[in-house]
Design a protein around this motif. Structure first.
Motif, PDB file in Angstrom:
ATOM      1  N   GLN B  13       0.841  -1.205   0.000  1.00  0.00           N
ATOM      2  CA  GLN B  13       0.000   0.000   0.000  1.00  0.00           C
ATOM      3  C   GLN B  13       0.876   1.255   0.000  1.00  0.00           C
ATOM      4  O   GLN B  13       0.583   2.222  -0.699  1.00  0.00           O
ATOM      5  N   ALA B  14       1.972   1.193   0.794  1.00  0.00           N
ATOM      6  CA  ALA B  14       2.876   2.348   0.879  1.00  0.00           C
ATOM      7  C   ALA B  14       3.519   2.621  -0.473  1.00  0.00           C
ATOM      8  O   ALA B  14       3.582   3.769  -0.925  1.00  0.00           O
ATOM      9  N   VAL B  15       3.995   1.550  -1.148  1.00  0.00           N
ATOM     10  CA  VAL B  15       4.649   1.736  -2.452  1.00  0.00           C
ATOM     11  C   VAL B  15       3.630   2.192  -3.499  1.00  0.00           C
ATOM     12  O   VAL B  15       3.954   2.934  -4.425  1.00  0.00           O
ATOM     13  N   ALA B  57      15.800   4.207  -4.778  1.00  0.00           N
ATOM     14  CA  ALA B  57      14.750   3.319  -4.270  1.00  0.00           C
ATOM     15  C   ALA B  57      14.132   2.521  -5.417  1.00  0.00           C
ATOM     16  O   ALA B  57      13.768   1.349  -5.247  1.00  0.00           O
ATOM     17  N   GLN B  58      14.054   3.162  -6.605  1.00  0.00           N
ATOM     18  CA  GLN B  58      13.478   2.483  -7.778  1.00  0.00           C
ATOM     19  C   GLN B  58      14.297   1.257  -8.152  1.00  0.00           C
ATOM     20  O   GLN B  58      13.746   0.237  -8.568  1.00  0.00           O
ATOM     21  N   LEU B  59      15.632   1.348  -7.972  1.00  0.00           N
ATOM     22  CA  LEU B  59      16.494   0.193  -8.263  1.00  0.00           C
ATOM     23  C   LEU B  59      16.089  -0.998  -7.393  1.00  0.00           C
ATOM     24  O   LEU B  59      15.955  -2.121  -7.883  1.00  0.00           O
ATOM     25  N   TYR B  60      15.894  -0.737  -6.088  1.00  0.00           N
ATOM     26  CA  TYR B  60      15.511  -1.818  -5.171  1.00  0.00           C
ATOM     27  C   TYR B  60      14.110  -2.345  -5.520  1.00  0.00           C
ATOM     28  O   TYR B  60      13.893  -3.549  -5.609  1.00  0.00           O
ATOM     29  N   LEU B  61      13.177  -1.427  -5.732  1.00  0.00           N
ATOM     30  CA  LEU B  61      11.790  -1.840  -5.982  1.00  0.00           C
ATOM     31  C   LEU B  61      11.660  -2.650  -7.270  1.00  0.00           C
ATOM     32  O   LEU B  61      10.974  -3.671  -7.310  1.00  0.00           O
ATOM     33  N   SER B  62      12.331  -2.200  -8.324  1.00  0.00           N
ATOM     34  CA  SER B  62      12.145  -2.868  -9.625  1.00  0.00           C
ATOM     35  C   SER B  62      13.011  -4.121  -9.777  1.00  0.00           C
ATOM     36  O   SER B  62      12.642  -5.035 -10.509  1.00  0.00           O
ATOM     37  N   LEU B  63      14.160  -4.179  -9.087  1.00  0.00           N
ATOM     38  CA  LEU B  63      15.049  -5.330  -9.269  1.00  0.00           C
ATOM     39  C   LEU B  63      14.901  -6.377  -8.165  1.00  0.00           C
ATOM     40  O   LEU B  63      15.267  -7.536  -8.360  1.00  0.00           O
ATOM     41  N   VAL B  64      14.390  -5.981  -7.007  1.00  0.00           N
ATOM     42  CA  VAL B  64      14.317  -6.913  -5.869  1.00  0.00           C
ATOM     43  C   VAL B  64      12.882  -7.076  -5.371  1.00  0.00           C
ATOM     44  O   VAL B  64      12.376  -8.195  -5.245  1.00  0.00           O
ATOM     45  N   TRP B  65      12.224  -5.956  -5.092  1.00  0.00           N
ATOM     46  CA  TRP B  65      10.933  -5.986  -4.393  1.00  0.00           C
ATOM     47  C   TRP B  65       9.806  -6.590  -5.245  1.00  0.00           C
ATOM     48  O   TRP B  65       9.071  -7.448  -4.783  1.00  0.00           O
ATOM     49  N   MET B  72       7.304 -13.113 -18.947  1.00  0.00           N
ATOM     50  CA  MET B  72       8.624 -12.616 -19.360  1.00  0.00           C
ATOM     51  C   MET B  72       9.689 -12.840 -18.292  1.00  0.00           C
ATOM     52  O   MET B  72      10.866 -12.609 -18.523  1.00  0.00           O
ATOM     53  N   GLY B  73       9.276 -13.266 -17.105  1.00  0.00           N
ATOM     54  CA  GLY B  73      10.233 -13.506 -16.029  1.00  0.00           C
ATOM     55  C   GLY B  73      10.943 -12.235 -15.621  1.00  0.00           C
ATOM     56  O   GLY B  73      10.346 -11.144 -15.621  1.00  0.00           O
ATOM     57  N   ASP B  74      12.242 -12.359 -15.300  1.00  0.00           N
ATOM     58  CA  ASP B  74      13.008 -11.191 -14.834  1.00  0.00           C
ATOM     59  C   ASP B  74      13.198 -10.146 -15.928  1.00  0.00           C
ATOM     60  O   ASP B  74      13.378  -8.960 -15.634  1.00  0.00           O
ATOM     61  N   THR B  75      13.145 -10.577 -17.188  1.00  0.00           N
ATOM     62  CA  THR B  75      13.301  -9.622 -18.293  1.00  0.00           C
ATOM     63  C   THR B  75      12.230  -8.530 -18.228  1.00  0.00           C
ATOM     64  O   THR B  75      12.459  -7.407 -18.665  1.00  0.00           O
ATOM     65  N   GLY B  76      11.077  -8.880 -17.663  1.00  0.00           N
ATOM     66  CA  GLY B  76       9.986  -7.911 -17.537  1.00  0.00           C
ATOM     67  C   GLY B  76      10.356  -6.713 -16.679  1.00  0.00           C
ATOM     68  O   GLY B  76       9.676  -5.686 -16.717  1.00  0.00           O
ATOM     69  N   ARG B  77      11.427  -6.828 -15.888  1.00  0.00           N
ATOM     70  CA  ARG B  77      11.858  -5.711 -15.024  1.00  0.00           C
ATOM     71  C   ARG B  77      12.344  -4.516 -15.848  1.00  0.00           C
ATOM     72  O   ARG B  77      12.362  -3.394 -15.349  1.00  0.00           O
ATOM     73  N   ILE B  78      12.733  -4.766 -17.092  1.00  0.00           N
ATOM     74  CA  ILE B  78      13.174  -3.668 -17.979  1.00  0.00           C
ATOM     75  C   ILE B  78      12.036  -2.668 -18.181  1.00  0.00           C
ATOM     76  O   ILE B  78      12.252  -1.466 -18.340  1.00  0.00           O
ATOM     77  N   PHE B  79      10.800  -3.203 -18.139  1.00  0.00           N
ATOM     78  CA  PHE B  79       9.577  -2.423 -18.272  1.00  0.00           C
ATOM     79  C   PHE B  79       9.573  -1.171 -17.371  1.00  0.00           C
ATOM     80  O   PHE B  79       9.136  -0.104 -17.780  1.00  0.00           O
ATOM     81  N   TYR B  80      10.090  -1.303 -16.126  1.00  0.00           N
ATOM     82  CA  TYR B  80      10.024  -0.200 -15.153  1.00  0.00           C
ATOM     83  C   TYR B  80      11.008   0.934 -15.473  1.00  0.00           C
ATOM     84  O   TYR B  80      10.945   1.991 -14.851  1.00  0.00           O
ATOM     85  N   VAL B 215      -3.044  -4.712 -15.248  1.00  0.00           N
ATOM     86  CA  VAL B 215      -1.781  -5.252 -14.717  1.00  0.00           C
ATOM     87  C   VAL B 215      -1.878  -5.425 -13.208  1.00  0.00           C
ATOM     88  O   VAL B 215      -2.755  -4.830 -12.563  1.00  0.00           O
ATOM     89  N   ASP B 216      -0.980  -6.246 -12.656  1.00  0.00           N
ATOM     90  CA  ASP B 216      -0.972  -6.495 -11.216  1.00  0.00           C
ATOM     91  C   ASP B 216      -0.689  -5.197 -10.454  1.00  0.00           C
ATOM     92  O   ASP B 216       0.139  -4.387 -10.894  1.00  0.00           O
ATOM     93  N   PRO B 217      -1.360  -4.967  -9.309  1.00  0.00           N
ATOM     94  CA  PRO B 217      -1.119  -3.739  -8.532  1.00  0.00           C
ATOM     95  C   PRO B 217       0.342  -3.543  -8.131  1.00  0.00           C
ATOM     96  O   PRO B 217       0.785  -2.403  -7.980  1.00  0.00           O
ATOM     97  N   LEU B 218       1.088  -4.652  -7.950  1.00  0.00           N
ATOM     98  CA  LEU B 218       2.510  -4.500  -7.602  1.00  0.00           C
ATOM     99  C   LEU B 218       3.264  -3.829  -8.743  1.00  0.00           C
ATOM    100  O   LEU B 218       4.149  -3.001  -8.528  1.00  0.00           O
ATOM    101  N   MET B 219       2.897  -4.197  -9.976  1.00  0.00           N
ATOM    102  CA  MET B 219       3.535  -3.586 -11.148  1.00  0.00           C
ATOM    103  C   MET B 219       3.132  -2.112 -11.247  1.00  0.00           C
ATOM    104  O   MET B 219       3.963  -1.251 -11.553  1.00  0.00           O
ATOM    105  N   THR B 220       1.853  -1.842 -10.990  1.00  0.00           N
ATOM    106  CA  THR B 220       1.379  -0.447 -11.021  1.00  0.00           C
ATOM    107  C   THR B 220       2.155   0.391 -10.011  1.00  0.00           C
ATOM    108  O   THR B 220       2.572   1.521 -10.309  1.00  0.00           O
ATOM    109  N   ALA B 221       2.372  -0.185  -8.810  1.00  0.00           N
ATOM    110  CA  ALA B 221       3.060   0.543  -7.739  1.00  0.00           C
ATOM    111  C   ALA B 221       4.469   0.939  -8.183  1.00  0.00           C
ATOM    112  O   ALA B 221       4.866   2.103  -8.049  1.00  0.00           O
ATOM    113  N   VAL B 222       5.223  -0.027  -8.727  1.00  0.00           N
ATOM    114  CA  VAL B 222       6.613   0.259  -9.116  1.00  0.00           C
ATOM    115  C   VAL B 222       6.646   1.199 -10.328  1.00  0.00           C
ATOM    116  O   VAL B 222       7.510   2.070 -10.423  1.00  0.00           O
ATOM    117  N   LEU B 223       5.693   1.026 -11.232  1.00  0.00           N
ATOM    118  CA  LEU B 223       5.652   1.904 -12.405  1.00  0.00           C
ATOM    119  C   LEU B 223       5.350   3.346 -12.002  1.00  0.00           C
ATOM    120  O   LEU B 223       5.966   4.290 -12.511  1.00  0.00           O
TER     121      LEU B 223
END
Lengths: 45, 267
Positions: B13-15, B57-65, B72-80, B215-223
């Motif tokens: 919710q915070a993110v 913080a975006q590095l942590y959120l998009s690559l780890v969180w 697309m697996g981890d490749t989808g992280r490029i999206f952010y 899209v998933d809310p987690l993806m919306t949050a990081v985007l």
């Protein structure tokens, strides 16, 4: 088709090298462009 | 609150909501910057600090969180990183369009300098964004590049705006440069809707625009987080580039507060 291959059919696997390249380019771009703006600052009166 | 929002943890919710609050902070800083000239010494530094902290913080959120994308697996992280930078390109070039129109109507050096700054920053974000798209395309499409409608239209857009920037370099007379480049900038803007709607008007490999419902809310949050971070950078870069462009035009016209006049000799 093996069980593992069937499970991942249609999925992209791995790809951390591409992710590293993408984020590396992003940060390189930010640092490079910010530096160029800083250097151009000297040209101001 | 939507039902799906209730099922997510406090950190999610915070993110999800923090970038909206930080976006409002960034917009408040921008408004202060525009309205209060005395604040300009610190507002851009505050925006740069906010953008820098959000980028880390975006590095942590998009690559780890955030978890990997389903297909697309981890490749989808490029999206952010890819999507927000292309958005910043569109935003920067839309600002350029507004400044070109404003120059033709008001004949203001500020509009002309801001047009130059926004075009260069827009092209910068576009070049990086498109490069990231190519990096993403290789593992997902199997090729670095293909002549798809979205890719063709964005290539045309970048070439047109590179031409706009080149034109500004070639013309020495500041008034002629401002007038000609404003006309070119207005025509160049046609390429923006072409890029945006290319995925809808033609059969394209590139996916159509997503929205929070698809899209998933987690993806919306990081985007959301990434978009706010890149927006801070867009504002800071454009302001710093504007200062350089404005200083140059002031040197050229010799009179800092002079307004361009039709047919006036600028020797």
């Amino acid at each position: 088709m093996s069980l593992l291959a069937a499970e991942y059919a249609g999925h992209v696997t791995g790809g951390w090298g591409y992710v590293t390249a993408a984020y590396g380019l992003t940060w390189l771009g930010i640092i490079g462009y910010a530096t160029s703006l800083f250097l151009r600052k000297k040209e101001r009166p | 609150m939507e039902p799906w929002q209730e099922s997510y943890s406090l950190s999610t919710q915070a993110v999800l909501w923090a970038p909206i609050v930080l976006l409002l902070v960034a917009l408040a800083l921008l408004a202060t910057h525009l309205v209060q000239p005395n604040s300009r010494r610190w507002t851009w530094k505050a925006l740069a600090g906010l953008g820098g902290a959000m980028m880390l913080a975006q590095l942590y959120l998009s690559l780890v969180w955030v978890p990997p994308e389903k297909y697309m697996g981890d490749t989808g992280r490029i999206f952010y990183a890819h999507v927000p930078q292309v958005w910043m390109m569109l935003l920067g070039l839309t600002l350029n369009f507004g400044c070109c129109l404003a120059y033709l109507f008001k004949k203001s050096w500020v509009s002309d300098s801001l047009a130059e700054a926004s075009a260069e920053v827009g092209v910068y974000f576009g070049a990086v964004g498109v490069s990231l798209g190519a990096i993403w395309a290789k593992p997902t499409w199997g090729v670095w590049w293909t002549w798809d409608p979205r890719l063709i239209s964005v290539t045309i857009l970048l070439l047109v705006y590179a031409g706009y920037l080149a034109l500004r370099r070639f013309i020495e007379d500041p008034e002629a440069r401002a007038t000609f480049s404003s006309v070119v900038g207005i025509f160049a803007f046609v390429s923006i809707p072409l890029v945006w709607f290319s995925v809808k008007w033609w059969r394209s490999m590139h996916q159509t625009q997503s929205n929070p419902q698809t899209v998933d809310p987690l993806m919306t949050a990081v985007l959301r987080w990434s978009a706010t971070a890149f927006l801070c950078l867009l504002i800071v870069f454009t302001y710093q580039r504007f200062l350089a462009a404005h200083a140059r035009v002031q040197r050229e016209v010799a009179l800092p507060d002079a307004l361009p006049t039709k047919g006036a000799a600028l020797s």
